[in-house]
Design a protein around this motif. Structure first.
Motif, PDB file in Angstrom:
ATOM      1  N   LEU A 200       0.850  -1.183   0.000  1.00  0.00           N
ATOM      2  CA  LEU A 200       0.000   0.000   0.000  1.00  0.00           C
ATOM      3  C   LEU A 200       0.885   1.233   0.000  1.00  0.00           C
ATOM      4  CD1 LEU A 200      -2.831  -0.742   2.610  1.00  0.00           C
ATOM      5  CD2 LEU A 200      -2.765  -1.294   0.182  1.00  0.00           C
ATOM      6  N   ARG A 201       0.421   2.289  -0.681  1.00  0.00           N
ATOM      7  CA  ARG A 201       1.150   3.553  -0.722  1.00  0.00           C
ATOM      8  C   ARG A 201       0.331   4.667  -0.061  1.00  0.00           C
ATOM      9  NH1 ARG A 201       5.467   3.161  -4.221  1.00  0.00           N
ATOM     10  NH2 ARG A 201       5.386   1.419  -5.707  1.00  0.00           N
ATOM     11  N   SER A 202       1.038   5.697   0.373  1.00  0.00           N
ATOM     12  CA  SER A 202       0.386   6.878   0.913  1.00  0.00           C
ATOM     13  C   SER A 202      -0.212   7.698  -0.229  1.00  0.00           C
ATOM     14  CB  SER A 202       1.390   7.731   1.679  1.00  0.00           C
ATOM     15  OG  SER A 202       2.300   8.353   0.777  1.00  0.00           O
ATOM     16  N   ASP A 203      -0.945   8.746   0.138  1.00  0.00           N
ATOM     17  CA  ASP A 203      -1.525   9.621  -0.882  1.00  0.00           C
ATOM     18  C   ASP A 203      -0.445  10.271  -1.743  1.00  0.00           C
ATOM     19  OD1 ASP A 203      -4.010   9.002   0.104  1.00  0.00           O
ATOM     20  OD2 ASP A 203      -4.164  10.795   1.357  1.00  0.00           O
ATOM     21  N   ARG A 204       0.763  10.376  -1.201  1.00  0.00           N
ATOM     22  CA  ARG A 204       1.868  10.979  -1.943  1.00  0.00           C
ATOM     23  C   ARG A 204       2.674   9.935  -2.723  1.00  0.00           C
ATOM     24  NH1 ARG A 204       1.979  13.261   3.082  1.00  0.00           N
ATOM     25  NH2 ARG A 204       3.787  12.002   3.706  1.00  0.00           N
ATOM     26  N   GLY A 205       2.229   8.687  -2.701  1.00  0.00           N
ATOM     27  CA  GLY A 205       2.902   7.639  -3.445  1.00  0.00           C
ATOM     28  C   GLY A 205       4.033   6.967  -2.713  1.00  0.00           C
ATOM     29  N   GLU A 206       4.204   7.269  -1.421  1.00  0.00           N
ATOM     30  CA  GLU A 206       5.284   6.665  -0.640  1.00  0.00           C
ATOM     31  C   GLU A 206       4.892   5.263  -0.199  1.00  0.00           C
ATOM     32  OE1 GLU A 206       6.616  10.841   1.538  1.00  0.00           O
ATOM     33  OE2 GLU A 206       4.960   9.625   2.298  1.00  0.00           O
ATOM     34  N   PRO A 207       5.804   4.304  -0.244  1.00  0.00           N
ATOM     35  CA  PRO A 207       5.495   2.966   0.278  1.00  0.00           C
ATOM     36  C   PRO A 207       5.138   3.054   1.764  1.00  0.00           C
ATOM     37  CG  PRO A 207       7.529   2.955  -0.992  1.00  0.00           C
ATOM     38  CD  PRO A 207       7.176   4.398  -0.784  1.00  0.00           C
ATOM     39  N   ALA A 208       3.966   2.561   2.130  1.00  0.00           N
ATOM     40  CA  ALA A 208       3.476   2.744   3.500  1.00  0.00           C
ATOM     41  C   ALA A 208       3.308   1.442   4.276  1.00  0.00           C
ATOM     42  CB  ALA A 208       2.138   3.494   3.477  1.00  0.00           C
ATOM     43  N   ALA A 209       2.869   0.378   3.642  1.00  0.00           N
ATOM     44  CA  ALA A 209       2.602  -0.877   4.365  1.00  0.00           C
ATOM     45  C   ALA A 209       2.749  -2.051   3.415  1.00  0.00           C
ATOM     46  CB  ALA A 209       1.205  -0.874   4.969  1.00  0.00           C
ATOM     47  N   THR A 210       3.194  -3.171   3.952  1.00  0.00           N
ATOM     48  CA  THR A 210       3.351  -4.392   3.167  1.00  0.00           C
ATOM     49  C   THR A 210       2.855  -5.584   3.961  1.00  0.00           C
ATOM     50  OG1 THR A 210       5.585  -4.834   3.974  1.00  0.00           O
ATOM     51  CG2 THR A 210       5.387  -3.505   1.979  1.00  0.00           C
ATOM     52  N   ILE A 211       2.542  -6.634   3.232  1.00  0.00           N
ATOM     53  CA  ILE A 211       2.166  -7.905   3.858  1.00  0.00           C
ATOM     54  C   ILE A 211       2.528  -9.028   2.888  1.00  0.00           C
ATOM     55  CG2 ILE A 211      -0.187  -8.013   2.911  1.00  0.00           C
ATOM     56  CD1 ILE A 211      -1.131  -9.008   5.669  1.00  0.00           C
ATOM     57  N   ILE A 212       2.934 -10.159   3.427  1.00  0.00           N
ATOM     58  CA  ILE A 212       3.082 -11.380   2.637  1.00  0.00           C
ATOM     59  C   ILE A 212       2.149 -12.418   3.239  1.00  0.00           C
ATOM     60  CG2 ILE A 212       4.627 -13.164   1.756  1.00  0.00           C
ATOM     61  CD1 ILE A 212       6.942 -11.286   2.076  1.00  0.00           C
ATOM     62  N   VAL A 213       1.341 -13.032   2.406  1.00  0.00           N
ATOM     63  CA  VAL A 213       0.433 -14.083   2.861  1.00  0.00           C
ATOM     64  C   VAL A 213       0.750 -15.362   2.109  1.00  0.00           C
ATOM     65  CG1 VAL A 213      -1.393 -12.495   3.566  1.00  0.00           C
ATOM     66  CG2 VAL A 213      -1.366 -13.343   1.213  1.00  0.00           C
ATOM     67  N   GLN A 236      -2.568   5.543  10.811  1.00  0.00           N
ATOM     68  CA  GLN A 236      -3.392   6.110   9.746  1.00  0.00           C
ATOM     69  C   GLN A 236      -4.250   5.061   9.043  1.00  0.00           C
ATOM     70  OE1 GLN A 236      -0.980   8.800   7.178  1.00  0.00           O
ATOM     71  NE2 GLN A 236       0.625   8.593   8.732  1.00  0.00           N
ATOM     72  N   GLY A 237      -4.340   3.861   9.617  1.00  0.00           N
ATOM     73  CA  GLY A 237      -5.204   2.825   9.060  1.00  0.00           C
ATOM     74  C   GLY A 237      -4.559   1.925   8.034  1.00  0.00           C
ATOM     75  N   TYR A 238      -3.263   2.111   7.763  1.00  0.00           N
ATOM     76  CA  TYR A 238      -2.617   1.275   6.754  1.00  0.00           C
ATOM     77  C   TYR A 238      -2.474  -0.174   7.207  1.00  0.00           C
ATOM     78  CZ  TYR A 238      -1.415   5.502   4.152  1.00  0.00           C
ATOM     79  OH  TYR A 238      -1.479   6.669   3.429  1.00  0.00           O
ATOM     80  N   GLY A 239      -2.239  -0.387   8.514  1.00  0.00           N
ATOM     81  CA  GLY A 239      -2.097  -1.751   9.005  1.00  0.00           C
ATOM     82  C   GLY A 239      -3.366  -2.554   8.818  1.00  0.00           C
ATOM     83  N   ARG A 240      -4.501  -1.974   9.197  1.00  0.00           N
ATOM     84  CA  ARG A 240      -5.783  -2.659   9.018  1.00  0.00           C
ATOM     85  C   ARG A 240      -6.055  -2.893   7.533  1.00  0.00           C
ATOM     86  NH1 ARG A 240     -11.133  -1.321   7.868  1.00  0.00           N
ATOM     87  NH2 ARG A 240     -12.680  -2.708   8.855  1.00  0.00           N
ATOM     88  N   ALA A 241      -5.809  -1.874   6.715  1.00  0.00           N
ATOM     89  CA  ALA A 241      -6.110  -1.989   5.291  1.00  0.00           C
ATOM     90  C   ALA A 241      -5.277  -3.081   4.625  1.00  0.00           C
ATOM     91  CB  ALA A 241      -5.874  -0.652   4.606  1.00  0.00           C
ATOM     92  N   VAL A 242      -3.970  -3.123   4.919  1.00  0.00           N
ATOM     93  CA  VAL A 242      -3.131  -4.122   4.264  1.00  0.00           C
ATOM     94  C   VAL A 242      -3.444  -5.521   4.794  1.00  0.00           C
ATOM     95  CG1 VAL A 242      -1.077  -4.180   5.774  1.00  0.00           C
ATOM     96  CG2 VAL A 242      -0.821  -4.389   3.284  1.00  0.00           C
ATOM     97  N   THR A 243      -3.889  -5.619   6.050  1.00  0.00           N
ATOM     98  CA  THR A 243      -4.294  -6.924   6.587  1.00  0.00           C
ATOM     99  C   THR A 243      -5.558  -7.413   5.903  1.00  0.00           C
ATOM    100  OG1 THR A 243      -3.268  -6.422   8.719  1.00  0.00           O
ATOM    101  CG2 THR A 243      -4.894  -8.187   8.681  1.00  0.00           C
ATOM    102  N   LEU A 244      -6.515  -6.521   5.680  1.00  0.00           N
ATOM    103  CA  LEU A 244      -7.718  -6.905   4.941  1.00  0.00           C
ATOM    104  C   LEU A 244      -7.363  -7.340   3.521  1.00  0.00           C
ATOM    105  CD1 LEU A 244     -10.239  -4.110   6.034  1.00  0.00           C
ATOM    106  CD2 LEU A 244     -10.363  -6.543   6.605  1.00  0.00           C
TER     107      LEU A 244
END
Length: 290
Positions: A200-213, A236-244
Motif C-alpha cells: 500500500l502507498r500513501s496519498d503521496r505515493g510513498e510505500p506505507a505498508a506491506t504484507i506477505i500471505v 493512519q489505518g494502513y495496518g488494518r487496510a493491508v491486513t484486509l
C-alpha cells in the motif's frame, strides 16, 4: 515404531513443504506452516534445508522442525500424531540433547502446537514457559471487506519499495540491496507459488505498508508472515487496510482461514489484527531452557 531424525537436502524441500501444507487443516491447531519455511527461504534454499529437521517413520514424515535462529526450534506435527507418546518422546529427546544436532547447549526454546504432548513432556523435564504469543484467526468463508485503498502486488519492479517498508518497520542491519536480494530469493522459493506480497502507498505515493500471505492449498489455513507499516505512516489505518487486503488474497487463493501470531506484548499489532476481523485464540507459550 522406529522414528528417525534427519537433516534434509535441497532436493527434499519440495516434499517437506507439501507435507507441511497437508497438515494445515482448519481443525488442527496453529503450527509451523509452509509460509514460515517460505519466509526463511529468503536466506536461500541451502540455508533453508540446513535449518530443517525431519522426524520420520515407515508411515512417512511425522514432524518437521525449523531452526528459526540457533536457539529456537519451531516444530510442526502431523495432526493425528499431536499426542503420540513415541513421537513426543523422540522429539523431546532430540531437542534436549545437544549431541543430537538439533539445539545447542544453554538457553534455547521449542515451539510446538497448542496441546502437543511434546510441550507437556518438556515441562516435566524442567523446561519453563517463555513469553506468551497471541494467536489470531479469521475465517474466510465470506468475502473480505474492501480495504479502501489501492493494493499493489509486489514483483521485481516494486521489490525495492517492499524492502524499504520492511526494513523501516522491523529494523535490522541489512542494507537495501541485501533486503531486495532476500525478496528475490523468497519469491523464487517453492512455498511462494501459493503466496502473495502486497503493498500500500500513501496519498503521496510513498510505500506505507506491506504484507506477505502464504496459502497451503484449497480448503486449508493460510498464514501472514510478515505484515509491517512504515513508522512514518503508522496510526493512519494502513495496518488494518493491508491486513484486509492480505485476507482477501488468501481467500482468492482458496484458503479456508487466515492465521497470524505475534508477541502478546505487541498490543498494537494485536489491535490491528482484531480491527481487521481476526479473533484471538488462547495464547501460546514456547518451552524454554534457561
Amino acid at each position: 515404531m522406529s522414528i528417525s531424525l534427519a537433516t534434509p537436502g535441497v532436493d527434499d524441500l519440495g516434499a517437506i513443504v507439501a507435507v507441511l501444507a497437508s497438515w494445515q487443516v482448519p481443525e488442527a491447531p496453529v503450527q509451523l506452516h509452509p509460509g514460515d519455511v517460505g519466509w526463511f527461504w529468503s536466506r536461500g534454499p541451502e540455508a533453508t534445508a540446513a535449518a530443517l529437521r525431519v522426524w520420520s517413520s515407515r508411515d512417512g514424515i511425522l514432524a518437521v522442525g525449523l531452526l528459526d535462529g540457533p536457539d529456537l526450534l519451531r516444530v510442526g506435527l502431523r495432526p493425528d500424531h499431536q499426542r503420540d507418546p513415541a513421537l513426543a518422546e523422540q522429539v523431546v529427546a532430540d531437542a534436549a540433547d545437544p549431541g543430537h544436532g538439533v539445539l545447542p547447549e544453554g538457553g534455547v526454546a521449542v515451539e510446538t502446537p497448542s496441546g502437543a504432548l511434546a510441550h507437556d513432556l518438556l515441562g516435566e523435564q524442567g523446561w519453563g514457559e517463555d513469553e506468551p504469543w497471541a494467536v489470531l484467526r479469521r475465517g474466510l468463508d465470506r468475502p473480505v471487506e474492501d480495504p479502501g485503498m489501492p493494493v499493489e502486488t509486489v514483483d521485481t519492479s516494486t521489490a525495492g519499495d517492499w524492502a524499504q517498508v520492511h526494513r523501516a518497520a522491523f529494523g535490522g542491519r541489512l542494507g537495501m540491496a541485501e533486503m531486495r536480494s532476500r525478496w528475490e530469493a523468497l519469491a523464487a522459493g517453492t512455498p511462494f507459488r501459493e503466496a502473495r506480497g502486497l503493498l500500500l502507498r500513501s496519498d503521496r505515493g510513498e510505500p506505507a505498508a506491506t504484507i506477505i500471505v502464504w496459502a497451503a492449498g484449497a480448503g486449508r489455513v493460510g498464514v501472514i508472515e510478515p505484515m509491517g507499516v512504515h513508522p512514518d505512516h503508522r496510526g493512519q489505518g494502513y495496518g488494518r487496510a493491508v491486513t484486509l487486503a492480505g485476507a482477501a488474497a488468501l481467500r482468492d487463493l482458496g484458503a479456508a482461514a487466515a492465521v497470524v501470531a505475534t508477541t502478546a506484548a505487541n498490543t498494537g499489532a494485536v489491535a490491528t489484527y482484531t480491527s481487521a476481523g481476526f479473533e484471538r485464540l488462547p495464547d501460546r507459550r514456547d518451552r524454554c531452557r534457561r
